[in-house]
Design an enzyme around this catalytic site. Sequence first.
Site, short mmCIF file in Angstrom:
data_model
loop_
_atom_site.label_atom_id
_atom_site.label_comp_id
_atom_site.label_asym_id
_atom_site.label_seq_id
_atom_site.Cartn_x
_atom_site.Cartn_y
_atom_site.Cartn_z
NE ARG A 1 -3.77 -0.39 2.25
CZ ARG A 1 -4.88 -0.39 1.51
NH1 ARG A 1 -5.27 0.71 0.90
NH2 ARG A 1 -5.61 -1.48 1.40
CG ASN B 1 -13.88 11.75 0.86
OD1 ASN B 1 -14.03 11.42 -0.32
ND2 ASN B 1 -14.34 11.01 1.86
CG HIS C 1 -18.76 9.78 4.17
ND1 HIS C 1 -18.16 8.58 3.84
CD2 HIS C 1 -19.70 9.49 5.10
CE1 HIS C 1 -18.71 7.62 4.55
NE2 HIS C 1 -19.65 8.14 5.32
CB SER D 1 -20.25 15.28 5.42
OG SER D 1 -21.35 14.94 6.25
CB THR E 1 -7.42 13.93 9.39
OG1 THR E 1 -8.58 13.22 9.85
CG2 THR E 1 -7.71 15.42 9.34
CG ASP F 1 -15.24 8.15 5.88
OD1 ASP F 1 -14.72 8.68 4.89
OD2 ASP F 1 -15.74 7.00 5.84
CD GLN G 1 -29.84 18.25 -2.19
OE1 GLN G 1 -29.25 19.28 -1.87
NE2 GLN G 1 -30.90 18.27 -2.98
C1 GRF Z 1 -20.48 9.15 -3.61
O1 GRF Z 1 -21.64 8.74 -2.95
C2 GRF Z 1 -19.52 9.76 -2.64
O2 GRF Z 1 -20.14 10.42 -1.58
C3 GRF Z 1 -18.76 8.57 -2.12
O3 GRF Z 1 -18.64 7.72 -3.23
C4 GRF Z 1 -19.69 7.96 -4.15
C5 GRF Z 1 -19.05 8.27 -5.46
O4 GRF Z 1 -19.99 8.44 -6.48
N1 GRF Z 1 -17.50 8.97 -1.54
P1 GRF Z 1 -19.51 9.00 -7.89
O5 GRF Z 1 -18.40 8.07 -8.38
O6 GRF Z 1 -19.03 10.40 -7.69
O7 GRF Z 1 -20.71 8.92 -8.76
#
Ligand code: GRF
Length: 222
Positions: A75, A117, A119, A146, A151, A155, A183
């Site tokens: 990794r 990011n 989430h 969100s 970090t 998440d 959203q």
């Molecule tokens: C989204 O729901 C995002 O919040 C999460 O992964 C999904 C990615 O969807 N981190 P996309 O590839 O942007 O359509």
Amino acid sequence: MSGSTDRAKPLLPIVVLLSGRGSNFKAILDAINNDGLPVEIRAVISNRIDAPALSYAQQAGIQTHALNADDYPSRKSFDHALQSLIDTFEPELVVLAGYLRILTEDFVQHYAGRLINIHPSLLPEFRGLNTHQRALDAGATQHGASVHFVTEELDGGPVVLQVNVPVNQDDTSETLAARVLEQEHRIYPMVLRWFAEGRLDWNDGQVLLDGQPLTSPQQLSA
Ligand code: GRF
């Protein structure tokens, strides 16, 4: 992509990391093309060579790269290669948009304050995967998404903006996910705009919005 000459301010250079569909990446690109989001996507990088978003990015004239984890012994070595590749594009912000791979501490620290990011939950609730089903199973009446700085804690970085999406009684994880995703496409470009305009900043672990410490996330409703 390059900015038009009549822009007063330089564009914020970003690199987008993703693994699949890339609808958030497309929403960012749409905001650049249609809403004057002052951002330049210098590259889209995937950890999956078959990510559907890659061909979309290529058609939009954006450089793409795919790194295959099987080609790296660890990794750490994968993330080191990824970091070297990203840095050739000199981004001011690295944008995770559905990047489904855990990042090493070294990587996260290298981009401290420059890694963001989205989430699909109202963090700190439902970190990790399957957020929509977990929200339904928990009987949540409010769900959402969100945008947060990344970090070392998965998440767990400071949330900048979140949007509430009411849960309907007849929701399935698919119907709920679809409303949340809509959203997501709204809030990610908003946060990128704040960053690009210099309104959003990071000072040694502290998020600043308009020069003030952000003590709780900005909130929106669907
Ligand atoms: C989204 O729901 C995002 O919040 C999460 O992964 C999904 C990615 O969807 N981190 P996309 O590839 O942007 O359509």
